[in-house]
Design an enzyme around this catalytic site. Structure first.
Site, mmCIF file in Angstrom:
data_model
loop_
_atom_site.group_PDB
_atom_site.id
_atom_site.type_symbol
_atom_site.label_atom_id
_atom_site.label_comp_id
_atom_site.label_asym_id
_atom_site.label_seq_id
_atom_site.Cartn_x
_atom_site.Cartn_y
_atom_site.Cartn_z
ATOM 1 N N LYS A 106 0.813 -1.307 -0.159
ATOM 2 C CA LYS A 106 0.005 0.012 0.111
ATOM 3 C C LYS A 106 0.899 1.373 0.050
ATOM 4 O O LYS A 106 2.061 1.248 0.456
ATOM 5 C CB LYS A 106 -0.875 0.040 1.404
ATOM 6 C CG LYS A 106 -2.164 0.785 1.063
ATOM 7 C CD LYS A 106 -3.160 0.044 0.286
ATOM 8 C CE LYS A 106 -4.616 0.610 0.335
ATOM 9 N NZ LYS A 106 -5.330 -0.292 0.011
HETATM 10 N N1 GLU Z 1 -7.111 -0.059 -3.168
HETATM 11 C C1 GLU Z 1 -7.987 -1.294 -3.457
HETATM 12 C C2 GLU Z 1 -7.938 -2.021 -2.217
HETATM 13 O O1 GLU Z 1 -7.744 -1.423 -1.066
HETATM 14 C C3 GLU Z 1 -7.313 -1.825 -4.391
HETATM 15 C C4 GLU Z 1 -6.217 -2.348 -4.848
HETATM 16 C C5 GLU Z 1 -5.760 -2.800 -5.988
HETATM 17 O O2 GLU Z 1 -6.580 -2.822 -6.923
HETATM 18 O O3 GLU Z 1 -4.605 -3.189 -6.113
HETATM 19 O O4 GLU Z 1 -8.440 -3.123 -2.339
#
Ligand code: GLU
Length: 418
Positions: A106
């Protein structure tokens, strides 16, 4: 942040509970409670008035035992290292829970994007990408949108990375516009998955859509498509909210109209929407309803308000909206929670399809995307539901059992280097 609202402490607590219940080896717990790589950068941005501002940026790779890191990038004033570490950890479990070949990662930048012009946002995104260029890539760690980022930011990110490499690298991030290597269906995917899980839960508990009332906290990307998909399944949505407040209509909200209202550049929020009663965010969370889907932020249901929640089931569209203490209270009151690592996994699953299509340079039609998405979500939901029944445990614990087991197995099979 108090003890209960530090997301990384909560993520570790959830891992502790799962490892204890599974009798998992302490070395594995130790391994998994430490993110693999933490990067913090300062991002200098020349603002429109000529002065220089420095923003803090983060990228955390929690674990890559099952594949490259995967996870979004959020822009918000509250972003901090512990939050990003927690979100990266949850991504590891999410990808393992639905069985896609990624680890968890993240990123985030501490910035209120509403205070920046489009030009400033573009310079911020490009410089952040340049600052983390050595740790991201289609084989290593693949960003995506998260709170306050979307296709536009992913386009800038892909372009910056490609310019540095000297050739187009579509697969460096996902959630891009379809014109530049994005996948059909990605924008809708997270909300679609949330509504899909709610519907599967309803089916297994003999509940009929037309007899259920639904509350969706948050009318951003996830909340909007949760509402739209739930409406198509035949559910009545009685309340939703955004930064301007919460909107309640016991007869059911007109979701298409609200979607059009918020999509109008003259509005951008639900402020001024009159066909519903305005209530507070805490009133919304405590409404009498069948399903309450928190699709906004972490720490919305805590030890403080969990005793007053009246929903029969919560489906977590956001990451970490229910604290571990609130979880205990809800469980003791017989309220089920379909956990984030399952319920909102539709987004990253469609990101996986985007990455696969980018690598093949062969693009699917929307039907194929949706069919594959529902297949993966159904398989994951079934697995969690069956295990929860068998072990007579919460959906969260069952989902963690599956996810942590898969990651632990991968670590064991790969061994510890050197
Ligand atoms: N930000 C989204 C999540 O928390 C998507 C992450 C992604 O598509 O890699 O799942």
């Amino acid at each position: 942040m108090t003890g209960e609202t530090n997301p990384f402490k909560n993520a570790l607590k959830q891992l502790r509970i799962a490892c204890d219940a599974m009798g998992i080896n302490e070395d594995i717990y130790n391994y998994l409670s430490h993110p693999q790589r933490i990067v913090q950068v300062s991002i200098p941005v020349k603002m429109d008035d000529g002065h220089l501002e420095i923003f803090e940026g983060f990228r955390v790779l929690h674990n890559s035992a099952r594949g490259p890191g995967k996870g979004g990038i959020r822009y918000a004033a509250e972003v901090n290292m512990d939050e990003v570490k927690a979100l990266a950890t949850w991504m590891t479990w999410k990808c393992a829970c639905v069985g896609i070949p990624y680890g968890g990662a993240k990123g985030g930048v501490t910035v209120d994007p509403r205070k920046l012009s489009v030009g400033e946002l573009e310079r911020l995104t490009r410089r952040f990408t340049a600052n983390i260029i050595n740790v991201i890539g289609p084989e290593t760690d693949i960003p995506a949108p998260d709170m306050n980022t979307g296709g536009r930011e992913m386009g800038w990110m892909m372009d910056t990375y490609s310019m540095q490499k000297g050739h187009v690298v579509h697969g460096v991030c996902t959630g891009k516009p379809v014109e530049i290597g994005g996948s059909l269906g990605r924008t809708q995917a997270t909300g679609h998955g949330v509504a899909f899980c709610m519907h599967e839960y309803a089916k297994r508990h003999n509940m009929k859509p037309e007899e259920c009332t639904v509350v969706v906290q948050g009318f951003g990307n996830v909340g909007q498509y949760t509402c739209l998909t739930a409406k198509d399944f035949g559910y009545k949505i009685i309340a939703t909210s955004d930064i301007s407040g919460a909107y309640y209509n016991p007869e059911g909200l007109d979701i298409d109209e609200m979607f059009a209202y918020i999509s109008d550049p003259a509005h951008r929020t639900l402020e001024g929407y009159t066909k519903a009663q305005k209530i507070s965010n805490s009133e919304l969370l405590e409404l009498e309803c069948t399903f309450m889907n928190p699709c906004a932020l972490e720490n919305q249901v805590t030890e403080e308000n969990a005793p007053r929640i009246k929903a029969k089931c919560l489906v977590e569209g956001a990451n970490g909206p229910v604290t571990p203490k609130a979880d205990e209270i809800l469980e003791s009151r017989g309220i089920d929670v379909v956990p984030d690592i399952l319920a909102n996994a539709g987004g990253v699953t469609c990101s996986y399809f985007e990455w696969v299509q980018d690598r093949m340079a062969l693009f699917w039609d929307l039907d194929q995307v949706n069919k594959e998405l529902d297949k993966i979500m159904l398989r994951a939901f079934d697995g969690v539901h069956e295990l929860a029944q068998e072990k007579k445990c919460s959906y969260r614990l069952a989902a963690y059992f599956i996810a942590v087991q898969r990651v632990a197995k991968a670590i064991e099979m790969r061994g510890i280097y050197p």
